[in-house]
Write an enzyme that holds these catalytic residues in place. Structure first.
Site, PDB file in Angstrom:
ATOM      1  N   GLY A   1       0.806  -1.177  -0.055  1.00  0.00           N
ATOM      2  CA  GLY A   1      -0.027  -0.147   0.075  1.00  0.00           C
ATOM      3  C   GLY A   1       0.922   1.019   0.045  1.00  0.00           C
TER       4      GLY A   1
ATOM      5  CB  ALA B   1       0.957   3.759  -4.430  1.00  0.00           C
TER       6      ALA B   1
ATOM      7  N   GLY C   1      -1.356   7.240   1.184  1.00  0.00           N
ATOM      8  CA  GLY C   1      -1.835   7.391   2.560  1.00  0.00           C
ATOM      9  C   GLY C   1      -0.906   6.802   3.690  1.00  0.00           C
TER      10      GLY C   1
ATOM     11  CG  ASP D   1      -0.504   0.456  -4.015  1.00  0.00           C
ATOM     12  OD1 ASP D   1      -1.556   0.197  -4.595  1.00  0.00           O
ATOM     13  OD2 ASP D   1      -0.199   1.163  -2.760  1.00  0.00           O
TER      14      ASP D   1
ATOM     15  CG  ASP E   1      -5.461  -7.322  -7.463  1.00  0.00           C
ATOM     16  OD1 ASP E   1      -5.823  -7.040  -6.207  1.00  0.00           O
ATOM     17  OD2 ASP E   1      -6.686  -7.423  -8.252  1.00  0.00           O
ATOM     18  CG  LEU E   2      -1.208  -7.313  -2.325  1.00  0.00           C
ATOM     19  CD1 LEU E   2      -0.562  -6.429  -1.064  1.00  0.00           C
ATOM     20  CD2 LEU E   2      -0.132  -8.412  -2.453  1.00  0.00           C
TER      21      LEU E   2
ATOM     22  N   GLY F   1      -5.103  -1.943   2.126  1.00  0.00           N
ATOM     23  CA  GLY F   1      -6.414  -2.358   2.579  1.00  0.00           C
ATOM     24  C   GLY F   1      -7.497  -1.243   1.762  1.00  0.00           C
TER      25      GLY F   1
ATOM     26  CE1 TYR G   1     -10.894  -1.269   6.700  1.00  0.00           C
ATOM     27  CE2 TYR G   1     -12.151  -0.246   8.744  1.00  0.00           C
ATOM     28  CZ  TYR G   1     -10.664  -0.581   7.832  1.00  0.00           C
ATOM     29  OH  TYR G   1      -9.565   0.187   8.067  1.00  0.00           O
TER      30      TYR G   1
ATOM     31  CE  LYS H   1      -8.000  -2.919   7.812  1.00  0.00           C
ATOM     32  NZ  LYS H   1      -6.680  -2.825   7.479  1.00  0.00           N
TER      33      LYS H   1
HETATM   34  P1  NAI Z   1      -5.363   4.525   1.195  1.00  0.00           P
HETATM   35  O1  NAI Z   1      -6.533   4.206   0.377  1.00  0.00           O
HETATM   36  O2  NAI Z   1      -4.694   5.884   1.074  1.00  0.00           O
HETATM   37  O3  NAI Z   1      -4.284   3.592   0.711  1.00  0.00           O
HETATM   38  C1  NAI Z   1      -4.316   2.170   0.590  1.00  0.00           C
HETATM   39  C2  NAI Z   1      -3.533   1.473  -0.464  1.00  0.00           C
HETATM   40  O4  NAI Z   1      -3.878   0.107  -0.316  1.00  0.00           O
HETATM   41  C3  NAI Z   1      -3.536   2.315  -1.808  1.00  0.00           C
HETATM   42  O5  NAI Z   1      -2.210   2.702  -2.237  1.00  0.00           O
HETATM   43  C4  NAI Z   1      -4.288   1.139  -2.532  1.00  0.00           C
HETATM   44  O6  NAI Z   1      -3.742   1.315  -3.984  1.00  0.00           O
HETATM   45  C5  NAI Z   1      -3.629   0.000  -1.879  1.00  0.00           C
HETATM   46  N1  NAI Z   1      -4.410  -1.112  -2.155  1.00  0.00           N
HETATM   47  C6  NAI Z   1      -5.768  -1.383  -2.283  1.00  0.00           C
HETATM   48  N2  NAI Z   1      -5.819  -2.534  -2.664  1.00  0.00           N
HETATM   49  C7  NAI Z   1      -5.104  -3.211  -3.072  1.00  0.00           C
HETATM   50  C8  NAI Z   1      -4.719  -4.467  -3.834  1.00  0.00           C
HETATM   51  N3  NAI Z   1      -5.683  -5.240  -4.155  1.00  0.00           N
HETATM   52  N4  NAI Z   1      -3.653  -4.975  -3.852  1.00  0.00           N
HETATM   53  C9  NAI Z   1      -2.364  -4.064  -3.470  1.00  0.00           C
HETATM   54  N5  NAI Z   1      -2.712  -2.894  -2.963  1.00  0.00           N
HETATM   55  C10 NAI Z   1      -3.893  -2.418  -2.695  1.00  0.00           C
HETATM   56  O7  NAI Z   1      -5.730   4.207   2.577  1.00  0.00           O
HETATM   57  P2  NAI Z   1      -4.879   4.457   4.219  1.00  0.00           P
HETATM   58  O8  NAI Z   1      -5.631   5.321   4.909  1.00  0.00           O
HETATM   59  O9  NAI Z   1      -3.499   4.728   3.936  1.00  0.00           O
HETATM   60  O10 NAI Z   1      -5.074   2.942   4.458  1.00  0.00           O
HETATM   61  C11 NAI Z   1      -4.016   2.237   5.004  1.00  0.00           C
HETATM   62  C12 NAI Z   1      -4.313   1.087   6.030  1.00  0.00           C
HETATM   63  O11 NAI Z   1      -4.668   1.753   6.898  1.00  0.00           O
HETATM   64  C13 NAI Z   1      -5.514   0.268   5.225  1.00  0.00           C
HETATM   65  O12 NAI Z   1      -5.267  -1.198   5.785  1.00  0.00           O
HETATM   66  C14 NAI Z   1      -6.715   0.751   6.200  1.00  0.00           C
HETATM   67  O13 NAI Z   1      -7.610  -0.125   6.317  1.00  0.00           O
HETATM   68  C15 NAI Z   1      -6.115   1.169   7.467  1.00  0.00           C
HETATM   69  N6  NAI Z   1      -6.731   2.023   8.338  1.00  0.00           N
HETATM   70  C16 NAI Z   1      -6.944   3.330   7.750  1.00  0.00           C
HETATM   71  C17 NAI Z   1      -7.704   4.322   8.750  1.00  0.00           C
HETATM   72  C18 NAI Z   1      -7.871   5.715   8.266  1.00  0.00           C
HETATM   73  O14 NAI Z   1      -8.760   6.370   8.965  1.00  0.00           O
HETATM   74  N7  NAI Z   1      -7.571   6.150   7.220  1.00  0.00           N
HETATM   75  C19 NAI Z   1      -8.066   4.028  10.027  1.00  0.00           C
HETATM   76  C20 NAI Z   1      -7.613   2.596  10.521  1.00  0.00           C
HETATM   77  C21 NAI Z   1      -7.076   1.781   9.588  1.00  0.00           C
END
Ligand code: NAI
Length: 256
Positions: A8, A10, A12, A32, A41-42, A70, A150, A154
């Protein structure tokens, strides 16, 4: 210098974690769907295998894995990325981790792990039955309960960490395995919800600590990941560290 795999990477939290390791002079291999070093693609078993193959080609040993990839969609695919995508990738990377120095793994769970959720879905994940999990996920969506997917993904991940960390395959090889459980962090994942006044109000209510009311800075998640992934962490394993402004304490109270 450590070799760090960040999924992930790329966007956040993953992007911030990757940047932090790079800024400290470590080598980061980002995974990613696009925009990383390894594009995989995970959500799919063949994508997970491809990622392991590519990483094995690029690195003889891996010291750190941080699994951030995620989805928060109320759809079955969220189970495939958030649970099976993490667990299968880590299984494939174990040989590389065993060759690593002071190997450390951090997965990103969520404070949603302590929400009330669909127990059968959590169980199907822990049984490592992806077909059954996807089937239950589809039925949850049909029943209007897709929102629980979701949290189930988790919770299963946090429980998997707990039951796996102390085993011979992990603790026996000196590999620390922990989770971080972020609360509300302003990344592209929640940007749309945050953009609406009602969404902003609902998200802000989930962060009890007055000083941080509103989203938690992504840097707070990064510091906790860095602490857990550090070679100096020789005692913390099997834990979920909630970085949530008090949301877990509020939701679960003092229940053991
Ligand atoms: P984000 O959407 O900015 O980043 C998630 C990354 O995962 C993206 O780059 C996306 O391309 C990648 N991804 C999604 N599906 C994929 C797949 N099939 N194969 C490979 N890569 C894939 O989201 P964020 O916020 O950075 O989330 C990171 C982690 O933190 C996630 O697991 C999320 O559930 C968790 N999280 C986020 C919170 C928030 O408030 N943003 C709160 C609690 C947990």
């Amino acid at each position: 210098e450590r070799t760090c795999v960040v999924t992930g990477a790329a966007s956040g939290i993953g992007a911030a974690v990757a940047e932090s390791f790079r800024a400290s002079g470590h080598t980061v291999i980002g995974v990613d769907v696009a925009g990383g070093d390894v594009h995989a693609d995970l959500s799919r078993p063949d994508g997970r295998r491809f990622a392991v193959e590519q990483l094995t080609r690029r690195a003889a040993a891996v010291d750190v894995v941080v699994a951030c990839a995620g989805l928060a969609r109320p759809e079955p695919v969220t189970l495939s990325v958030n649970y099976f995508g993490v667990v299968d990738l880590l299984a494939g990377l174990l040989p590389l981790l065993r060759r690593g120095r002071s190997p450390r793994v951090v997965v990103v769970s969520s404070v949603a792990a302590v929400h009330r959720t669909l127990d059968s879905l959590v169980q199907a994940c822990l049984d490592h039955d992806e077909e059954a999990a996807l089937d239950l996920g589809r039925r949850a969506v049909e029943a209007g309960k897709g929102i629980g997917i979701y949290a189930a993904s988790k919770q299963a991940l946090a429980r998997w960490v707990r039951r796996t960390a102390s085993t011979e395959a992990w603790a026996g090889h000196g590999i620390a395995l922990n989770a971080v459980g972020p609360g509300v962090v302003l990344t592209p994942m929640i940007a749309a919800e945050w953009a609406s006044p009602a969404g902003r109000e609902a998200l802000s209510r989930q962060v009890p600590m007055p000083l941080t009311r509103g989203p938690i800075d992504v840097g707070q998640i990064v510091r906790t990941v860095r602490f857990l992934a550090d070679p100096d962490n020789t005692a913390v394993t099997g834990q979920t560290v909630y970085v949530d402004g008090g949301a877990d304490a509020q939701l679960r109270g003092d229940r053991q």
